[in-house]
Design a protein around this motif. Structure first.
Motif, mmCIF file in Angstrom:
data_model
loop_
_atom_site.group_PDB
_atom_site.id
_atom_site.type_symbol
_atom_site.label_atom_id
_atom_site.label_comp_id
_atom_site.label_asym_id
_atom_site.label_seq_id
_atom_site.Cartn_x
_atom_site.Cartn_y
_atom_site.Cartn_z
ATOM 1 N N ALA A 313 44.020 -23.043 -37.848
ATOM 2 C CA ALA A 313 42.831 -23.272 -38.683
ATOM 3 C C ALA A 313 43.312 -23.629 -40.079
ATOM 4 N N THR A 314 42.701 -24.651 -40.668
ATOM 5 C CA THR A 314 43.099 -25.000 -42.040
ATOM 6 C C THR A 314 41.899 -25.479 -42.838
ATOM 7 N N PRO A 315 41.860 -25.139 -44.118
ATOM 8 C CA PRO A 315 40.697 -25.528 -44.922
ATOM 9 C C PRO A 315 40.701 -27.020 -45.285
ATOM 10 N N VAL A 346 36.744 -39.788 -44.941
ATOM 11 C CA VAL A 346 38.086 -39.202 -44.908
ATOM 12 C C VAL A 346 38.018 -37.757 -45.418
ATOM 13 N N TYR A 347 38.750 -36.895 -44.735
ATOM 14 C CA TYR A 347 38.889 -35.500 -45.179
ATOM 15 C C TYR A 347 40.371 -35.256 -45.407
ATOM 16 N N PHE A 348 40.694 -34.660 -46.528
ATOM 17 C CA PHE A 348 42.083 -34.247 -46.745
ATOM 18 C C PHE A 348 42.149 -32.746 -46.528
ATOM 19 N N ILE A 349 43.078 -32.335 -45.679
ATOM 20 C CA ILE A 349 43.139 -30.916 -45.315
ATOM 21 C C ILE A 349 44.385 -30.269 -45.908
ATOM 22 N N TYR A 350 44.399 -28.961 -45.880
ATOM 23 C CA TYR A 350 45.510 -28.159 -46.398
ATOM 24 C C TYR A 350 46.622 -28.185 -45.345
ATOM 25 N N GLY A 351 47.710 -28.916 -45.634
ATOM 26 C CA GLY A 351 48.823 -29.023 -44.677
ATOM 27 C C GLY A 351 48.573 -30.116 -43.657
#
Ligand code: PLP
Length: 429
Positions: A313-315, A346-351
């Protein structure tokens, strides 16, 4: 002239219409949707636990259901040996050993061997690959007494006469009683004994050295499930079992003349092939690890009754943006967006950039054009995912080995709550 022109115009128009209709027909449909109830609940649990960095989650209910399913499939016909490298976390292994009533583990490196011998003194360990003799020497040097007795509870895996001679010299030099299991090639061709002549050389060494005790064999047969045709799979399985039988007979005759196979471990199988052994052949135990958390590489027919139990899971760090290619090639991004609704946002995620694929919300994928990143991975979607900043995206690992160790303590979920944190084994080769 007029008539001819008109006809050409009509044909052109029809042609354009057809091309347009065809384009519409093949144009990607919107594949996006918000989180299912399962992942919405998991998101809520993570938020309530204050988790806001990439986390490896294990669903304990699914994990235990998988363990019970495997136990009921095996139905007491064979003991199960848990593959530690695929479940690299002591509390996870503890849960599974308890649920599956086994103390048998397969180990693949020195740090885990040391950790298990020190922390779980009653386990029965079989090496899953042959280790250099210097590693074996280091194990004995570092062993600090305690309950674990290598002479009774540990089987080194040996694949060649040369390595067996090295282990013999270690046993003699250090006055150690060592148990060895012979790695045999049952068709995978990943090394191991591959002829009766080589087997004979090894049996001669074993026979002549009282410090070495023959403990059994290991014949890994993962190839059987990977072959493209059912007929090839069936043949490979029959061959693997026959090869196993012949080597076991040769060794038993040489080293146990008059005696049976009492106390010997004939290990076979792995997650994709554990069901192919039922105790009627030579194999008298099966190995299994990954299937219990079921990463996506294990989505096979034979493992259909097990459920995925591990997710990342990542934010979301950045949301609500049209997908854009970098300046200079922005037109490319415009074209892609115009064509495919699933590349609109587009979504940029953590990692990111893990050995894993985004599974919830559905319809998210990396761009084929915009680069991947381990820092802030870009995921494209239609927007139907309804993701906001700080919402979670869930990934399904393709394998559990190594991936489970990349996120610090494992987050354990049960009944819609985060209930425990399990420290993982240090990521070591
Ligand atoms: C010797 C051996 N046995 C069994 C396995 C099966 O492990 P898993 O069930 O995690 O696929 C492996 C995996 O690489 C292996 O090397």
């Amino acid at each position: 002239m007029m008539v001819a022109l008109k006809r050409r115009a009509v044909i052109t128009a029809i042609g354009a219409g057809l091309v347009g209709a065809a384009a519409l027909a093949v144009r990607p449909r919107n594949k996006g949707a918000p989180h299912s109830e399962y992942f919405a609940r998991a998101s809520k649990a993570l938020r309530a636990a204050g988790i806001a960095t990439p986390a490896l989650i294990i669903d304990r209910e699914r994990l235990l259901a998988n363990a019970n399913k495997v136990v009921s499939n095996v139905a007491g016909r064979l003991p199960v040996r848990l593959v530690a490298k695929s479940l690299p976390c002591l509390p996870l292994i503890d849960q599974l050993m308890q649920a599956m009533q086994t103390r048998r583990l397969m180990v693949f490196n020195l740090p885990y061997l040391q950790e298990l011998a020190a922390q779980r003194g009653d386990v029965d360990l079989l090496l899953g690959k042959p280790l250099p003799v210097a590693v074996a020497a280091e194990f004995y040097r570092s062993l600090k007494g305690g309950q674990f007795q290598p002479g009774r509870q540990l089987q080194w895996l040996v694949d060649t006469p040369q390595r067996l001679a090295q282990y013999r010299d270690l046993a003699r030099g250090q006055q150690l009683d060592m148990r060895v299991s012979l790695e045999i090639d049952v068709g995978l061709h990943r090394g191991g004994i591959d002829s009766p002549q080589v087997m004979q050389q090894m049996l001669d060494i074993l026979k002549s050295e009282p410090r070495l005790q023959w403990a059994g064999m290991m014949g890994y047969d993962a190839h059987v499930s990977k072959l493209p045709l059912a007929s090839l799979r069936e043949k490979a399985l029959v061959d693997a079992k026959a090869i196993y039988h012949d080597y076991a007979a040769q060794a038993t005759q040489a080293l146990r003349p008059g005696g049976g196979a009492e106390g010997l471990v004939f290990n076979a199988g792995g997650s994709p092939t554990y069901l192919l052994h039922d105790g009627s052949g030579t194999a008298n135990e099966v190995a299994l690890g990954s299937a219990l958390v079921k990463p996506s590489d294990f989505d096979t027919e034979g493992l259909k009754d097990l459920a995925p139990a591990a997710y990342i899971a990542t934010p979301v760090l950045k949301a609500g943006r049209h997908f854009q290619m970098p300046r200079g090639v922005e037109a490319l991004g415009d074209a892609v967006r115009a064509w495919d609704v699933n590349q609109e946002q587009v979504y940029f995620i953590y990692g990111g950039n893990w050995m894993a694929d985004a599974v919830s919300p559905v319809g998210l994928a990396p761009s084929g054009l915009y680069g991947n990143s381990s820092n802030q991975q870009a995921l494209l979607g239609s927007g139907a995912q309804q993701l906001l900043v700080d919402d979670f995206v869930f990934f399904r690992p393709r394998q559990s080995e190594s991936v489970l160790q990349q996120f610090g303590d494992i987050v354990v979920m049960e009944g819609g709550n985060v209930t425990e944190r399990w420290p993982v084994m240090p990521p070591m080769p």
